[in-house]
Design a protein around this motif. Sequence first.
Motif, PDB file in Angstrom:
ATOM      1  N   ASP A  35       1.067  -1.146  -0.362  1.00 34.05           N
ATOM      2  CA  ASP A  35       0.159   0.400  -0.064  1.00 34.05           C
ATOM      3  C   ASP A  35       0.786   1.332   0.011  1.00 34.05           C
ATOM      4  N   LYS A  36       2.345   1.000  -0.196  1.00 32.36           N
ATOM      5  CA  LYS A  36       3.185   2.785   0.102  1.00 32.36           C
ATOM      6  C   LYS A  36       3.295   2.978   0.725  1.00 32.36           C
ATOM      7  N   GLU A  37       2.687   1.697   2.082  1.00 36.55           N
ATOM      8  CA  GLU A  37       2.978   2.636   3.128  1.00 36.55           C
ATOM      9  C   GLU A  37       4.077   1.877   4.475  1.00 36.55           C
ATOM     10  N   ALA A  38       4.017   0.884   3.629  1.00 35.17           N
ATOM     11  CA  ALA A  38       5.004  -0.240   5.464  1.00 35.17           C
ATOM     12  C   ALA A  38       5.271  -1.456   3.703  1.00 35.17           C
ATOM     13  N   PHE A  39       6.373  -2.029   4.191  1.00 35.91           N
ATOM     14  CA  PHE A  39       7.349  -3.002   2.867  1.00 35.91           C
ATOM     15  C   PHE A  39       7.652  -3.700   3.782  1.00 35.91           C
ATOM     16  N   THR A  40       8.476  -4.730   2.856  1.00 35.60           N
ATOM     17  CA  THR A  40       8.702  -6.208   3.430  1.00 35.60           C
ATOM     18  C   THR A  40       9.945  -6.270   2.892  1.00 35.60           C
ATOM     19  N   CYS A  41      10.823  -6.846   2.718  1.00 36.15           N
ATOM     20  CA  CYS A  41      12.458  -8.162   2.925  1.00 36.15           C
ATOM     21  C   CYS A  41      11.934  -8.832   2.822  1.00 36.15           C
ATOM     22  N   TRP A  42      12.572  -9.790   2.314  1.00 34.30           N
ATOM     23  CA  TRP A  42      12.893 -10.948   2.441  1.00 34.30           C
ATOM     24  C   TRP A  42      13.977 -11.424   1.688  1.00 34.30           C
ATOM     25  N   TRP A  43      15.362 -12.387   1.818  1.00 37.92           N
ATOM     26  CA  TRP A  43      16.129 -12.673   1.540  1.00 37.92           C
ATOM     27  C   TRP A  43      16.219 -14.217   2.025  1.00 37.92           C
ATOM     28  N   LEU A 112      20.192  -3.781  -2.598  1.00 35.91           N
ATOM     29  CA  LEU A 112      19.389  -3.809  -3.301  1.00 35.91           C
ATOM     30  C   LEU A 112      18.847  -2.734  -3.087  1.00 35.91           C
ATOM     31  N   TYR A 113      18.520  -2.122  -4.597  1.00 41.98           N
ATOM     32  CA  TYR A 113      18.447  -0.259  -4.378  1.00 41.98           C
ATOM     33  C   TYR A 113      16.703  -0.310  -4.596  1.00 41.98           C
ATOM     34  N   VAL A 114      15.496  -0.194  -3.033  1.00 45.16           N
ATOM     35  CA  VAL A 114      14.953  -0.165  -3.197  1.00 45.16           C
ATOM     36  C   VAL A 114      13.872   1.571  -3.292  1.00 45.16           C
ATOM     37  N   ASP A 115      12.984   1.338  -4.513  1.00 46.54           N
ATOM     38  CA  ASP A 115      11.952   2.996  -3.865  1.00 46.54           C
ATOM     39  C   ASP A 115      10.400   1.772  -3.728  1.00 46.54           C
ATOM     40  N   VAL A 116       9.875   2.576  -2.604  1.00 48.35           N
ATOM     41  CA  VAL A 116       8.597   1.748  -1.980  1.00 48.35           C
ATOM     42  C   VAL A 116       7.600   2.149  -3.124  1.00 48.35           C
ATOM     43  N   THR A 117       7.466   2.804  -3.689  1.00 54.54           N
ATOM     44  CA  THR A 117       6.632   3.189  -4.825  1.00 54.54           C
ATOM     45  C   THR A 117       6.858   2.553  -6.320  1.00 54.54           C
ATOM     46  N   TYR A 118       7.143   1.978  -6.541  1.00 53.63           N
ATOM     47  CA  TYR A 118       7.887   0.611  -7.027  1.00 53.63           C
ATOM     48  C   TYR A 118       7.599  -1.044  -7.026  1.00 53.63           C
ATOM     49  N   ILE A 119       7.682  -0.938  -5.385  1.00 53.88           N
ATOM     50  CA  ILE A 119       7.532  -1.972  -5.299  1.00 53.88           C
ATOM     51  C   ILE A 119       6.135  -2.341  -4.903  1.00 53.88           C
ATOM     52  N   VAL A 120       4.951  -1.951  -5.028  1.00 55.55           N
ATOM     53  CA  VAL A 120       3.551  -2.543  -4.770  1.00 55.55           C
ATOM     54  C   VAL A 120       3.455  -3.771  -5.251  1.00 55.55           C
ATOM     55  N   PRO A 122      -0.232  -5.549  -4.565  1.00 58.24           N
ATOM     56  CA  PRO A 122      -1.142  -5.731  -3.943  1.00 58.24           C
ATOM     57  C   PRO A 122      -1.933  -6.266  -3.540  1.00 58.24           C
ATOM     58  N   GLU A 123      -3.037  -6.827  -2.828  1.00 62.21           N
ATOM     59  CA  GLU A 123      -3.801  -7.658  -2.240  1.00 62.21           C
ATOM     60  C   GLU A 123      -4.659  -8.064  -3.441  1.00 62.21           C
ATOM     61  N   PRO A 124      -5.187  -9.044  -3.894  1.00 60.36           N
ATOM     62  CA  PRO A 124      -6.081  -9.774  -4.594  1.00 60.36           C
ATOM     63  C   PRO A 124      -7.216  -9.079  -4.523  1.00 60.36           C
ATOM     64  N   PRO A 125      -8.327  -8.704  -5.846  1.00 60.56           N
ATOM     65  CA  PRO A 125      -9.469  -7.985  -5.687  1.00 60.56           C
ATOM     66  C   PRO A 125     -10.053  -8.883  -4.462  1.00 60.56           C
ATOM     67  N   ARG A 126     -11.656  -8.111  -4.236  1.00 65.68           N
ATOM     68  CA  ARG A 126     -12.099  -8.629  -3.035  1.00 65.68           C
ATOM     69  C   ARG A 126     -13.430  -9.018  -3.806  1.00 65.68           C
ATOM     70  N   PRO A 149      -8.871  -4.125  -3.190  1.00 68.02           N
ATOM     71  CA  PRO A 149      -8.128  -5.061  -2.251  1.00 68.02           C
ATOM     72  C   PRO A 149      -8.517  -3.546  -0.802  1.00 68.02           C
ATOM     73  N   THR A 150      -8.806  -4.445   0.436  1.00 66.95           N
ATOM     74  CA  THR A 150      -9.567  -3.449   1.040  1.00 66.95           C
ATOM     75  C   THR A 150      -8.589  -2.445   1.380  1.00 66.95           C
ATOM     76  N   ILE A 151      -7.042  -2.777   2.090  1.00 63.60           N
ATOM     77  CA  ILE A 151      -6.016  -1.905   2.122  1.00 63.60           C
ATOM     78  C   ILE A 151      -5.678  -0.923   1.128  1.00 63.60           C
ATOM     79  N   THR A 152      -6.382  -1.366  -0.112  1.00 67.24           N
ATOM     80  CA  THR A 152      -5.517  -0.158  -0.980  1.00 67.24           C
ATOM     81  C   THR A 152      -6.733   1.253  -1.144  1.00 67.24           C
TER      82      THR A 152
END
Length: 319
Positions: A35-43, A112-120, A122-126, A149-152
């Motif tokens: 949602d452009k407000e939080a993000f997660t990275c996995w390795w 890894l170079y990350v811009d949050v705007t470009y890693i969105v 979303p959750e699937p439609p409901r 999606p609810t949070i979008t």
Amino acid sequence: MSSALAYMLLVLSISLLNGQSPPGKPEIHKCRSPDKEAFTCWWNPGSDGGLPTNYSLTYSKEGEKNTYECPDYKTSGPNSCFFSKQYTSIWKIYIITVNATNEMGSSTSDPLYVDVTYIVEPEPPRNLTLEVKQLKDKKTYLWVKWLPPTITDVKTGWFTMEYEIRLKSEEADEWEIHFTGHQTQFKVFDLYPGQKYLVQTRCKPDHGYWSRWGQEKSIEIPNDFTLKDTTVWIIVAVLSAVICLIMVWAVALKGYRYFTISQPFSRSLLLGIMTKSPDTKMMKTSKQPKYLIYPLVPVISFIQKSFFRGFLKVLKCTY
């Protein structure tokens, strides 16, 4: 000094003989924001070298000198780092690395170079809904509808969302995909009656990735959709005809009872219909009840203009 170095080399040699080594190089697998407000990275961790290995994620922001460690290793599960709204900045580039350390040494992932705007992503439609409908020309189609999606937040324009639907018959192997643009509904034509179809939806923001496919729903296209519709109208028509016949029969029965009138009255009535001047005097002196006779006078003008005129002429001749 030389003895200490020799001891270290001996320990290292023994460790290598036992299959122990420094950790392998970790790799940052993915960073995602719903949602452009939080993000997660996995390795993906590398080899642990046969020893307990600790992993840490560090990051800095482009243009800043400070380096920070991951604020939350638990929320998103193992081998991940979660950045809440407090630690998320839009239009900032994050430089992220993962470090692995054990008793034999350490290794570091590529940054890894990350811009949050470009890693969105979303959750699937409901609220996916499916409905079989018909056009006026009796052509059948499948009407597919869903919600974002609810949070979008799409109402304020913070997100511009695009959608895709995919469907296939239950027996098919390949999906048929339709891009719907910004619409949250879509009509699918040319489906085979009697077959069951599976449908899913997904969405993508203006910048970012497609969501995973949403919950699968199914619907069967009826074989006799048109037949059922026609049958209903036939039943309605038949019932209407029966009701009309019953009403006509009741009126005729009542009329037969009231119009069994005397010969003079009948002759004057019929002759009046033909000549447009009924003998109201004779009708008044008739023994028939007056409340049945007077209302018939205006009816005569109507009857003489109808298609019964020829039939009444025949009756006149018989008299």
